[in-house]
Design an enzyme around this catalytic site. Structure first.
Site, PDB file in Angstrom:
ATOM      1  CE1 TYR A   1      29.191  46.408  78.571  1.00 46.73           C
ATOM      2  CE2 TYR A   1      29.538  44.029  78.483  1.00 46.73           C
ATOM      3  CZ  TYR A   1      30.040  45.314  78.603  1.00 46.73           C
ATOM      4  OH  TYR A   1      31.401  45.502  78.757  1.00 46.73           O
TER       5      TYR A   1
ATOM      6  CD  GLU B   1      28.813  38.952  79.413  1.00 47.85           C
ATOM      7  OE1 GLU B   1      27.830  38.546  78.761  1.00 47.85           O
ATOM      8  OE2 GLU B   1      29.164  38.463  80.505  1.00 47.85           O
TER       9      GLU B   1
ATOM     10  CB  SER C   1      32.911  42.991  76.575  1.00 52.39           C
ATOM     11  OG  SER C   1      32.406  42.094  77.535  1.00 52.39           O
TER      12      SER C   1
END
Length: 345
Positions: free
Chosen positions: A162, A141, A139
């Site tokens: 996360y 992120e 990801s």
């Protein structure tokens, strides 16, 4: 020979997270190419298969076989047994607790499912002895506070549980590739949306609100930080990139993104404009939707994917916002029409 010109009849793939947005689009893509698709579904007291019901329920077309298996990324033994049973040519690990804001409220659960779950799957592949290729859903992120544009060489600086769990999964995948010779790829996907996006994600929350406000079912839309900048693409195009990674001669890691910087406010304006509404009349700020630590800007550089995978995005963010709004309006209209029919009866 290019991947597009190759026949894939007889191939099989296992998808964790098959009932999610990406899993459903990937299942469609692989079925269209002739794969037998096996999907991993967590056992639950309620059904959560609406995204794949159109390809799973009823008689399946010849050459399009989708098989669902009840198993969990928390159960490594079950994963080994399943891999030995179906012996997939490809494995796509899309299963995760994937909501960034929720990860602050459930950090241990997120770390277990999103982080350790991927390690259990990698170890199951190694222990089973099944010769397969694995795609790990990484990801954007993971980059967090790293300045944009971000590419495969950008250092990670995650800003959420996360993001931290995804960094663990990323390096676990690299480690199993280097230590055990697995054909293992990380796809570092930036934000990608569609009408199948979960309703708690900001883009879908916005487009669904447009449909409900138009229908008189909602008065206000409450959001957090509107100045966060993201790189939004179209999910069906991004699952094509996943598949292309596993068709290469050698495993590698790739950023998948559009390279366009768009704020939440800009997406909001475009979505309300597509619905014929003025967002300033309906949108309000609510601090409860703020993250404890914000990620200001995620903008991907997908040059490597363009050059090595031949992958390019075609749907721009304005078109994406409009198509999501149309889909939500049509879905709500159909739901309300069905309710009226039931009342008339």
């Amino acid at each position: 020979m290019s991947p597009e010109s190759t026949s894939f009849a007889g191939r099989s793939a296992l998808i964790t997270g098959v009932t999610g947005q990406d899993g459903s689009y990937l299942a469609e893509l692989l079925l269209d190419k002739g794969y037998t698709v096996h999907g991993l579904v967590r056992r639950s007291s309620s059904f959560n298969t609406e995204r794949i019901d159109h390809i799973y329920q009823g008689p399946q077309e010849p050459g399009r076989t989708l098989v669902l298996h009840h198993a969990d990324l928390a159960d490594g033994v079950a994963l080994v047994n399943l891999l030995r049973e179906i012996r997939p040519d490809e494995v796509y690990n899309l299963g995760a607790q994937s909501h960034v804001r929720v990860s602050f409220d459930a950090p241990l659960y997120t770390g277990d499912v999103t982080g350790l779950g991927s390690l259990r799957l990698l170890e199951a592949i190694r222990a089973s002895g099944v010769a397969t290729r694995i795609y790990q859903a990484s990801s954007s992120e993971m980059f967090g506070a790293a300045p944009p544009p971000q590419n495969e060489r950008t250092p990670f600086h995650p800003r959420s549980p996360y993001g931290c769990a995804k960094v663990f999964s990323y390096w676990s995948t690299v480690n199993y590739r280097e230590a055990y010779g697995l054909f293992a790829c990380n796809g570092i996907l930036f934000n990608h949306e569609s009408p199948r996006r979960g309703e708690t994600f900001v883009t879908r929350k916005i487009t669904r609100a447009v449909a409900r406000i138009r229908a008189g079912l909602q008065d206000r839309l409450y959001l957090g930080n509107l100045d966060a900048v993201r790189d939004w693409g179209y999910a069906p195009e991004y699952v094509e990139a996943m598949w292309r990674m596993l068709q290469q001669d050698d495993p590698d890691d790739y950023v998948v993104a559009t390279g366009q910087a768009v704020s939440v406010r800009e997406f909001l304006d475009a979505a309300f404009e597509a619905g014929g509404l003025d967002q300033s009349r309906y949108v309000r700020y609510d601090p409860k939707y703020e993250r404890p630590s914000e990620v200001d800007a995620l903008i991907g550089d997908a040059s490597k994917a363009r050059e090595q995978l031949g992958w390019r995005p075609t749907v721009g963010w304005r078109e994406l916002a409009a198509l999501m709004v149309r889909a939500d309006i049509e879905a709500l209209d159909a739901e309300l029409a069905g309710a009226r029919v039931r009342v008339d009866r």
